[in-house]
Design a protein around this motif. Structure first.
Motif, PDB file in Angstrom:
ATOM      1  N   LEU A 281       0.833  -1.208   0.000  1.00 56.68           N
ATOM      2  CA  LEU A 281       0.000   0.000   0.000  1.00 56.68           C
ATOM      3  C   LEU A 281       0.864   1.253   0.000  1.00 56.68           C
ATOM      4  O   LEU A 281       0.598   2.217  -0.713  1.00 56.68           O
ATOM      5  CB  LEU A 281      -0.924   0.010   1.226  1.00 56.68           C
ATOM      6  N   LEU A 282       1.917   1.239   0.807  1.00 50.60           N
ATOM      7  CA  LEU A 282       2.821   2.392   0.858  1.00 50.60           C
ATOM      8  C   LEU A 282       3.529   2.596  -0.470  1.00 50.60           C
ATOM      9  O   LEU A 282       3.866   3.721  -0.841  1.00 50.60           O
ATOM     10  CB  LEU A 282       3.871   2.189   1.963  1.00 50.60           C
ATOM     11  N   GLY A 283       3.747   1.507  -1.192  1.00 49.00           N
ATOM     12  CA  GLY A 283       4.476   1.596  -2.458  1.00 49.00           C
ATOM     13  C   GLY A 283       3.610   1.878  -3.656  1.00 49.00           C
ATOM     14  O   GLY A 283       4.124   2.111  -4.749  1.00 49.00           O
ATOM     15  N   THR A 284       2.281   1.863  -3.469  1.00 48.03           N
ATOM     16  CA  THR A 284       1.422   2.008  -4.651  1.00 48.03           C
ATOM     17  C   THR A 284       0.346   3.074  -4.529  1.00 48.03           C
ATOM     18  O   THR A 284      -0.331   3.372  -5.507  1.00 48.03           O
ATOM     19  CB  THR A 284       0.717   0.675  -4.978  1.00 48.03           C
ATOM     20  N   LYS A 285       0.168   3.663  -3.333  1.00 42.52           N
ATOM     21  CA  LYS A 285      -0.932   4.631  -3.218  1.00 42.52           C
ATOM     22  C   LYS A 285      -0.662   5.829  -4.115  1.00 42.52           C
ATOM     23  O   LYS A 285       0.481   6.243  -4.314  1.00 42.52           O
ATOM     24  CB  LYS A 285      -1.135   5.067  -1.765  1.00 42.52           C
ATOM     25  N   LEU A 286      -1.718   6.366  -4.641  1.00 44.81           N
ATOM     26  CA  LEU A 286      -1.628   7.432  -5.638  1.00 44.81           C
ATOM     27  C   LEU A 286      -1.636   8.785  -4.958  1.00 44.81           C
ATOM     28  O   LEU A 286      -2.513   9.088  -4.153  1.00 44.81           O
ATOM     29  CB  LEU A 286      -2.806   7.325  -6.608  1.00 44.81           C
ATOM     30  N   LEU A 287      -0.640   9.603  -5.255  1.00 44.69           N
ATOM     31  CA  LEU A 287      -0.556  10.954  -4.700  1.00 44.69           C
ATOM     32  C   LEU A 287      -0.591  11.937  -5.854  1.00 44.69           C
ATOM     33  O   LEU A 287       0.189  11.834  -6.788  1.00 44.69           O
ATOM     34  CB  LEU A 287       0.760  11.126  -3.927  1.00 44.69           C
ATOM     35  N   THR A 288      -1.491  12.900  -5.814  1.00 45.67           N
ATOM     36  CA  THR A 288      -1.554  13.885  -6.887  1.00 45.67           C
ATOM     37  C   THR A 288      -1.504  15.284  -6.311  1.00 45.67           C
ATOM     38  O   THR A 288      -2.206  15.592  -5.345  1.00 45.67           O
ATOM     39  CB  THR A 288      -2.842  13.741  -7.723  1.00 45.67           C
TER      40      THR A 288
END
Length: 643
Positions: A281-288
């Motif tokens: 989850l930490l490696g794939t969550k999307l931040l925009t």
């Protein structure tokens, strides 16, 4: 379907590494040489419509020649597998992938003889393929160990084994999770769907956003975890960073996901497994950054990541001169991308990129910028970056390059008019209405005030009077009342395409090598190296740099084209060397028959973009490629190559 005897004959031809005589075949198949010759005629007629033929050399024997890999694979599937989904690979890259799949999915020892029989190749060919299998598995710190009776088994840490399974067993698309091997070997589709729905519900409640690709990646990881746990294989080591992970919101979300999956799928997850789901989850969550203010972005991004982004932009600017170093949106987007990406690099998670081939083919310059960025990350943090990740980085560079085009699309125009405010306004609004998407009208001024213009803020002048003194921008002289000739002048200035640099796009006869007989990429490299050394165009280190770049990501771009080049400019002049092949060869898992070795002069990075612009027509057109592959002389080749 093939008859048993004909099928066995084909298998022997596929396994043979060289010509095989009818006498040899008769001994193996326990029939007479005459029967072999009769069966060979029958087999030859079958193969003619299915992408292959049999080459017969008097006194030496027979050899199978594959002309269309796609047709021949389909024929094998229909002939030997009665409609099953698995397809027998015939290229080395496909065989290597197949062997890795088999090793990952079995809990038994695999014998070389069994693999050779499955793939219709010789034991020595399997042993040769295993060298590449071992190299690829080393990326995950996994080894192939031999046991008694030539048995093979993968050995290594459970976490690494799972990441490797994630890479090789799944073909993830944007809208679905699809297995390339055997769905029943992992989980049934109903269980995969249940995992997906549980994840969606929990991340929605927690306010975490995942891209579709990342969601599929997490589904895959949990599916593999379920399979391995059911087989009694657990992650025993606790991550060093567990205390840090425990503080993150993602850990609590992972706990909820696991508890629900345990109930619905009847699988008991140890506590250690939860930490690794949190890592995903930490490696794939999307931040925009569109959802954050500038202040929040700066607060959210670690200083170390901002420093890394600055170094990446400085390096790409120095090596490629893209003119996007100061793009604030690029800096922010890249920094936000790197925050979860670094978690992936740390744990050797590979986020599969379904757009990889399209990005390499359609955005080669941004992809090269991604390669440069990967080099900086490797230098600063010591992580080897997979080409899937390079393609994700390329998207940020590509967006910045498109922004630059959009922002520079409108030319900023100042009007110089000597006949008063009325006529100046008429000209101003006429131009504004006629060229609203091409010109940004900065204002009007008189001739005597030309010296006062801030030329840093304009791109051209449209003047109703001759300007005799030199100015640093183009001047278009028109009449106050615009006529057809005036519009032609303006249109000519706005729409004329820049002529391609003749020096860059010229083709030299001594650098065009047609219809070469090579079977391997390394043979092509060795040949080109020898020719270029003879011409004094390269030094001894040049091809080593080409190989280094190739190792990061193969330079095959689809449409049978490969464009190898060194990782940094090496030569005293810009040139390209062309090599066409008699038949396609395996190049990083893709067929390649047209090779263009590209070299840019030192300190002349702009040439790289110009040369790719010329090659763009080639990359996009199968018809052009097919024409060039048929050429047997330099004049023919030059006539076909886009000018």
């Amino acid at each position: 379907m093939l008859e048993n005897r004909t099928g066995n004959l084909l298998k022997q031809l596929m396994a043979a590494e060289d010509l095989i005589t009818s006498e040899q075949l008769s001994r193996v198949l326990h029939v007479t040489s005459r029967t072999i010759r009769n069966d060979m005629k029958e087999l030859e007629s079958l193969l003619a419509a299915n992408g292959a033929k049999i080459k017969s050399v008097r006194g030496q024997g027979y050899k199978l020649v594959i002309e269309s890999d796609q047709l021949f694979r389909k024929f094998l599937q229909e002939s030997f597998h009665e409609g099953k989904d698995d397809i027998i690979p015939t290229l080395k890259g496909g065989r290597v992938h197949y062997i890795i799949n088999r090793l990952l999915l079995t809990d038994k020892n695999l014998k070389l003889e069994d693999l050779a029989e499955e793939l219709f190749i010789s034991k020595s060919t399997i042993q040769n393929d295993l060298k590449e299998v071992k190299e690829l598995l080393l990326v995950y710190d996994l080894k192939v160990e031999k046991t008694g009776n030539s048995g093979l088994r993968i050995k290594g840490d459970e976490v690494n084994l799972r990441f490797c399974m994630s890479e090789y067993l799944f073909n993830r698309k944007l809208d679905q999770t699809e297995l390339t091997y055997d769905p029943a070997a992992l989980l049934v589709n109903e269980e995969l769907a249940a995992i997906r729905n549980i994840i969606l519900e929990e991340i929605r409640d927690a306010g975490i956003t995942l891209s579709d690709i990342s969601l599929n990646n997490l589904v895959v990881h949990i599916a593999i975890a379920c399979k391995r746990i059911r087989e009694g294989n657990y992650i025993s080591a606790i991550p060093k960073e567990k205390n840090e992970i425990l503080k993150e919101k993602e850990y609590a979300v992972s706990e909820k996901i696991v508890r629900t999956i345990e109930e619905e799928l009847n699988v008991a997850f140890p506590e250690t497994e939860i930490a690794y789901i949190a890592i995903h989850l930490l490696g794939t969550k999307l931040l925009t950054h569109h959802e954050l203010t500038d202040g929040e972005v700066l607060e959210f991004i670690d200083e170390s990541i901002m420093d890394l982004t600055k170094k990446i932009l400085a390096e790409t600017d120095e090596k490629m001169d893209l003119g996007i170093k100061e793009d604030r949106e690029l800096f922010t987007g890249l920094s936000l991308h790197l925050k979860p990406a670094i978690n992936r690099f740390r744990y050797k998670m590979n986020l599969r990129n379904p757009l990889l081939d399209d990005i390499k083919s359609n955005y080669p310059i941004p992809f090269e910028a991604g390669v440069v960025a990967a080099g900086v990350i490797n230098k600063e943090l010591g992580y080897d970056i997979h080409e899937n990740e390079i393609a994700f980085l390329a998207l940020h560079f590509g967006a910045a390059m498109e922004r630059k085009k959009v922002s520079s699309k409108k030319k900023r125009c100042m009007i110089v008019c000597a006949s008063g405010v009325g006529s100046a306004n008429l000209l101003y609004y006429k131009l504004k209405s006629q060229y609203s998407s091409e010109l940004e009208m900065i204002g009007t001024t008189e001739l005597y005030k030309v010296k006062e213009i801030n030329f840093a803020e304009i791109d051209l002048i449209i003047s109703t009077i001759p300007i005799k003194e030199e100015v640093p921008v183009p001047v278009i002289e028109v009449n106050t009342i615009l006529g057809d000739r005036d519009f032609e002048k303006i249109n000519g200035a706005l729409y004329s395409k820049k002529a391609k640099n003749k020096a860059d796009s010229s083709i030299r006869s001594e650098l065009v090598f047609l219809q070469q007989p090579f079977d391997k990429k390394e043979e092509v490299f060795a040949f080109l190296e020898a020719e270029l050394l003879k011409l004094g165009l390269i030094d001894e280190s040049f091809m080593d740099n080409v190989r280094k770049r190739e190792k990061v990501s193969p330079t095959c771009f689809g449409n049978l084209v490969a464009i190898p080049h060194p990782n940094t400019p090496q030569t005293e002049e810009t040139f390209w060397a062309f090599c066409t092949l008699q038949k396609p060869i395996d190049w990083g898992g893709k067929n390649v028959q047209f090779v263009c070795l590209l070299s840019v002069q030192k300190n002349s990075t702009g040439d790289f973009q110009k040369m790719y612009d010329v090659l763009g027509d080639v990359l996009d057109s199968p018809a052009i490629i097919q024409h060039m592959l048929k050429c047997k002389s330099f004049p023919e080749f030059k006539a076909v190559f886009p000018s």
